[in-house]
Design a protein around this motif. Sequence first.
Motif, mmCIF file in Angstrom:
data_model
loop_
_atom_site.group_PDB
_atom_site.id
_atom_site.type_symbol
_atom_site.label_atom_id
_atom_site.label_comp_id
_atom_site.label_asym_id
_atom_site.label_seq_id
_atom_site.Cartn_x
_atom_site.Cartn_y
_atom_site.Cartn_z
ATOM 1 N N CYS A 1 0.837 -1.212 0.000
ATOM 2 C CA CYS A 1 0.000 0.000 0.000
ATOM 3 C C CYS A 1 0.868 1.256 0.000
ATOM 4 O O CYS A 1 1.944 1.287 0.619
ATOM 5 N N ARG A 2 0.365 2.257 -0.699
ATOM 6 C CA ARG A 2 1.063 3.544 -0.685
ATOM 7 C C ARG A 2 0.768 4.244 0.646
ATOM 8 O O ARG A 2 -0.388 4.461 1.008
ATOM 9 N N GLN A 3 1.808 4.572 1.365
ATOM 10 C CA GLN A 3 1.643 5.228 2.667
ATOM 11 C C GLN A 3 2.561 6.436 2.790
ATOM 12 O O GLN A 3 3.575 6.542 2.099
ATOM 13 N N LEU A 4 2.159 7.286 3.671
ATOM 14 C CA LEU A 4 2.948 8.475 3.992
ATOM 15 C C LEU A 4 3.627 8.218 5.336
ATOM 16 O O LEU A 4 2.946 8.031 6.342
ATOM 17 N N PHE A 5 4.953 8.170 5.321
ATOM 18 C CA PHE A 5 5.700 7.773 6.514
ATOM 19 C C PHE A 5 6.167 8.996 7.298
ATOM 20 O O PHE A 5 6.755 9.925 6.726
ATOM 21 N N VAL A 6 5.890 8.944 8.581
ATOM 22 C CA VAL A 6 6.348 10.000 9.488
ATOM 23 C C VAL A 6 7.222 9.303 10.526
ATOM 24 O O VAL A 6 6.717 8.575 11.387
ATOM 25 N N ARG A 7 8.538 9.488 10.395
ATOM 26 C CA ARG A 7 9.463 8.724 11.244
ATOM 27 C C ARG A 7 9.970 9.581 12.411
ATOM 28 O O ARG A 7 10.608 10.613 12.199
ATOM 29 N N PHE A 8 9.678 9.111 13.614
ATOM 30 C CA PHE A 8 10.081 9.823 14.819
ATOM 31 C C PHE A 8 11.449 9.353 15.305
ATOM 32 O O PHE A 8 11.834 8.204 15.122
ATOM 33 N N GLU A 9 12.131 10.273 15.959
ATOM 34 C CA GLU A 9 13.458 9.962 16.499
ATOM 35 C C GLU A 9 13.324 9.349 17.898
ATOM 36 O O GLU A 9 12.437 9.719 18.667
ATOM 37 N N GLY A 10 14.220 8.402 18.189
ATOM 38 C CA GLY A 10 14.326 7.872 19.548
ATOM 39 C C GLY A 10 13.551 6.591 19.756
ATOM 40 O O GLY A 10 12.495 6.373 19.165
ATOM 41 N N CYS A 11 14.105 5.717 20.588
ATOM 42 C CA CYS A 11 13.443 4.454 20.917
ATOM 43 C C CYS A 11 13.781 4.085 22.358
ATOM 44 O O CYS A 11 14.857 4.424 22.854
ATOM 45 N N ASN A 12 12.859 3.361 22.998
ATOM 46 C CA ASN A 12 13.101 2.896 24.370
ATOM 47 C C ASN A 12 13.771 1.523 24.399
ATOM 48 O O ASN A 12 14.065 1.011 25.461
#
Length: 243
Positions: free
Chosen positions: A21-32
């Motif tokens: 599927c065509r999606q719009l990706f919003v990638r956030f910084e940081g992980c726990n």
Amino acid sequence: MNANLIEIFSSVQGEGRYVGCRQLFVRFEGCNLNCKYCDTENQAGTHPLCRVETFPGSRKFSDVINPLEPTEVAAYINRFLMELPHQAISLTGGEPLLHSPFLQELLPMVNARVMLETNGTLPDRLARIIDMVDIISMDIKLPQATGEEHWEEHRRFLEIARKKDAYVKLVVSGDIHMGDFQRALELVAEADPGILLILQPVTPLNGVKGALPEQMLELQQQALEVLGDVRIIPQTHRMMDQL
Ligand code: SF4
């Protein structure tokens, strides 16, 4: 409430139920977490700039200064959606739920289906935004991947997530501990045996051992004894050379 983002771009969903599927990706910084096979820069505070695609799918980017306000990110998202229809926006990372206060402000301003890609360890944060999310791709992280146990967090997370269009993804390495695999199956089956489970053969990175084809079939067979829908799907965006 502002947040550091890594990138905003349009591409093909390469994993899970909505692969292709065509999606719009919003990638956030940081992980726990700190998974052995992580293919993302997951440290907080390492991105002074966020790259934003200039037109959906163009692969041309301009840089904007972090942190960003929810209104700025909503404006980028809504502009992309005007330029090209997308099946959903994908909140990804890192771990997007680390930014749950930001998401509480952002999501009411966005006119699209929302998919959350999450490591499934922050149930209290999920509860705060569950009403604004449509699709949840939840990982179960095995202790050998993270060096920690997250069974109880996963159990509570799935209990909340299953009210939505949710599925579980489990990354499989060649040296998977079968006791932990069985425990993961039991956890999903206890929540709902009808939930889709995706077995994703690990992309061998950082010395992590890849899973053999026959091994994947054996694991699927075992999973099908307690779950109704078990699929083997690799990271297809890598095969297609998509972002
Ligand atoms: S949860 Fe995802 S982003 Fe975080 S360390 Fe693991 S693979 Fe990387």
